[in-house]
Write an enzyme that holds these catalytic residues in place. Structure first.
Site, PDB file in Angstrom:
ATOM      1  CE1 TYR A 153      -4.031   2.007   0.575  1.00  0.00           C
ATOM      2  CE2 TYR A 153      -2.896   2.953   2.464  1.00  0.00           C
ATOM      3  CZ  TYR A 153      -3.951   2.963   1.585  1.00  0.00           C
ATOM      4  OH  TYR A 153      -4.932   3.919   1.702  1.00  0.00           O
ATOM      5  CE  LYS A 157      -3.751   4.703  -1.560  1.00  0.00           C
ATOM      6  NZ  LYS A 157      -4.796   5.187  -2.472  1.00  0.00           N
TER       7      LYS A 157
HETATM    8  N1  LIG Z   1     -10.187   5.653   4.828  1.00  0.00           N
HETATM    9  C1  LIG Z   1      -8.960   6.054   5.090  1.00  0.00           C
HETATM   10  O1  LIG Z   1      -8.563   6.175   6.265  1.00  0.00           O
HETATM   11  C2  LIG Z   1      -8.007   6.363   3.993  1.00  0.00           C
HETATM   12  C3  LIG Z   1      -6.795   6.962   4.321  1.00  0.00           C
HETATM   13  C4  LIG Z   1      -5.897   7.268   3.322  1.00  0.00           C
HETATM   14  C5  LIG Z   1      -6.208   7.012   1.998  1.00  0.00           C
HETATM   15  N2  LIG Z   1      -7.390   6.437   1.689  1.00  0.00           N
HETATM   16  C6  LIG Z   1      -7.659   6.171   0.281  1.00  0.00           C
HETATM   17  O2  LIG Z   1      -8.862   6.811  -0.101  1.00  0.00           O
HETATM   18  C7  LIG Z   1      -9.483   6.068  -1.154  1.00  0.00           C
HETATM   19  C8  LIG Z   1     -10.924   5.754  -0.764  1.00  0.00           C
HETATM   20  O3  LIG Z   1     -10.908   5.021   0.433  1.00  0.00           O
HETATM   21  P1  LIG Z   1     -12.214   4.764   1.302  1.00  0.00           P
HETATM   22  O4  LIG Z   1     -11.776   4.769   2.714  1.00  0.00           O
HETATM   23  O5  LIG Z   1     -13.311   5.646   0.866  1.00  0.00           O
HETATM   24  O6  LIG Z   1     -12.491   3.229   0.888  1.00  0.00           O
HETATM   25  P2  LIG Z   1     -13.854   2.438   0.622  1.00  0.00           P
HETATM   26  O7  LIG Z   1     -13.484   0.996   0.627  1.00  0.00           O
HETATM   27  O8  LIG Z   1     -14.931   2.902   1.517  1.00  0.00           O
HETATM   28  O9  LIG Z   1     -14.193   2.887  -0.864  1.00  0.00           O
HETATM   29  C9  LIG Z   1     -13.359   2.496  -1.939  1.00  0.00           C
HETATM   30  C10 LIG Z   1     -14.225   2.184  -3.146  1.00  0.00           C
HETATM   31  O10 LIG Z   1     -13.357   1.763  -4.203  1.00  0.00           O
HETATM   32  C11 LIG Z   1     -13.988   0.690  -4.875  1.00  0.00           C
HETATM   33  N3  LIG Z   1     -13.002  -0.120  -5.586  1.00  0.00           N
HETATM   34  C12 LIG Z   1     -12.120  -1.012  -5.055  1.00  0.00           C
HETATM   35  N4  LIG Z   1     -11.435  -1.613  -6.037  1.00  0.00           N
HETATM   36  C13 LIG Z   1     -11.879  -1.093  -7.202  1.00  0.00           C
HETATM   37  C14 LIG Z   1     -11.560  -1.306  -8.574  1.00  0.00           C
HETATM   38  N5  LIG Z   1     -10.645  -2.204  -8.942  1.00  0.00           N
HETATM   39  N6  LIG Z   1     -12.203  -0.569  -9.504  1.00  0.00           N
HETATM   40  C15 LIG Z   1     -13.144   0.332  -9.154  1.00  0.00           C
HETATM   41  N7  LIG Z   1     -13.511   0.558  -7.886  1.00  0.00           N
HETATM   42  C16 LIG Z   1     -12.875  -0.148  -6.920  1.00  0.00           C
HETATM   43  C17 LIG Z   1     -14.703  -0.098  -3.788  1.00  0.00           C
HETATM   44  O11 LIG Z   1     -15.725  -0.914  -4.314  1.00  0.00           O
HETATM   45  C18 LIG Z   1     -15.215   1.021  -2.888  1.00  0.00           C
HETATM   46  O12 LIG Z   1     -16.516   1.418  -3.235  1.00  0.00           O
HETATM   47  C19 LIG Z   1      -8.627   4.818  -1.356  1.00  0.00           C
HETATM   48  O13 LIG Z   1      -7.729   5.046  -2.427  1.00  0.00           O
HETATM   49  C20 LIG Z   1      -7.863   4.706  -0.062  1.00  0.00           C
HETATM   50  O14 LIG Z   1      -6.643   4.033  -0.206  1.00  0.00           O
HETATM   51  C21 LIG Z   1      -8.312   6.107   2.661  1.00  0.00           C
END
Ligand SMILES: NC(=O)c1ccc[n+]([C@@H]2O[C@H](COP(=O)([O-])OP(=O)(O)OC[C@H]3O[C@@H](n4cnc5c(N)ncnc54)[C@H](O)[C@@H]3O)[C@@H](O)[C@H]2O)c1
Length: 247
Positions: A153, A157
């Site tokens: 990851y 990132k």
């Molecule tokens: N939640 C956190 O604390 C956090 C922190 C840092 C970064 N992020 C990043 O933010 C972004 C969103 O995270 P989130 O927390 O909303 O996650 P989440 O799991 O709630 O939402 C992510 C969405 O991406 C979709 N997805 C996964 N694989 C996919 C693919 N191959 N094609 C299309 N869609 C796909 C999933 O179905 C889901 O709806 C991600 O890139 C995550 O790495 C999240």
């Protein structure tokens, strides 16, 4: 109405940060393409926006599949006549120490989080270049600084930051801004579903100047700023939305 009539594609917008982002962009006048690998989520979010008077379509796309990503961008333009905003948000983590990490664990995370952002950018930017207008926001993570158990990851990132900075150079001449957000811990299903959520949360709070977890709206509001013309002289930037925690 900070993005009135702009057309926005937000990957992974069937829930979480992406869901709040499409809702926020639609509130500010954008026509949004809700796209996710999860059909049910995408349709539900698009219908919710339409029920509030916004313009939205749902498109099922797996961002790791070149043909699907190319078709997604074409669909956005066929439906709404333009493509102005791309948010590369789809992503997930699969945490474990390197000694337990399989090649598949590595490939799956790199393919979705990093290659997916490349593919979506590759097929969205030609429309922006043609118009000489565009905004791209890539979603990295505070984890790009490195974390034990997150080699796949963190690498993906950190790669997104390199992608952002390269894109800012390649596309700046076409009036396309490319920026990156590195969220800290945001209270989404992805995080709450983590088997060590409570332990991670306590550790995070102890190391954060601002003593709360982030909300999806914290990230969505920052995306809105970056894709609005208020940020037209900002490109190649990494903004941490992390309560003041960086490393
Ligand atoms: N939640 C956190 O604390 C956090 C922190 C840092 C970064 N992020 C990043 O933010 C972004 C969103 O995270 P989130 O927390 O909303 O996650 P989440 O799991 O709630 O939402 C992510 C969405 O991406 C979709 N997805 C996964 N694989 C996919 C693919 N191959 N094609 C299309 N869609 C796909 C999933 O179905 C889901 O709806 C991600 O890139 C995550 O790495 C999240």
């Amino acid at each position: 109405m900070r993005v009135k009539d702009k057309v926005a594609v937000v990957t992974g917008s069937g829930r979480g940060i992406g869901e709040t982002t499409v809702q926020r962009l639609a509130e500010e006048g954008a026509k949004v393409v809700v796209t996710d690998i999860n059909e049910e989520g995408a349709i539900k979010v698009a219908n919710g926006i339409k029920a509030k008077g916004g313009q939205a379509i749902a498109v099922v796309t797996d961002v790791t599949k070149l043909d699907q990503v190319e078709a997604l961008m074409k669909k956005a333009v066929d439906e709404f006549g333009s493509l102005d905003i791309l948010v590369n948000n789809a992503g997930f983590n699969r945490d474990m120490l390197i000694k337990n990490m399989t090649e598949k664990d590595w490939d799956d995370v790199i393919d979705t989080d990093l290659k997916g952002s490349f593919l979506a950018s590759k097929f969205a930017t030609p429309y922006m270049v043609e118009k000489k207008y565009g905004k791209v926001v890539n979603i990295s993570s505070r984890a790009w600084h490195g974390n034990p158990g997150q080699a796949n990851y963190s690498s993906a990132k950190a790669g997104i930051i390199g992608l952002t900075k390269s894109m800012a150079w390649e596309f700046g001449r076409y009036n396309i801004n490319v920026n990156c957000i590195a969220p800290g811990m945001i209270a989404t299903e992805l995080m709450k579903g983590h088997p060590k959520f409570e332990m991670i949360k306590e550790r995070q709070l102890a190391n954060m100047p601002i003593k709360r977890l982030g909300e999806t709206i914290d990230v969505a509001n920052t995306i809105l700023f970056l894709v609005s013309d208020e940020a037209s002289f900002i490109s190649g930037e990494v903004i941490h939305v992390s309560g003041g925690r960086f490393g």
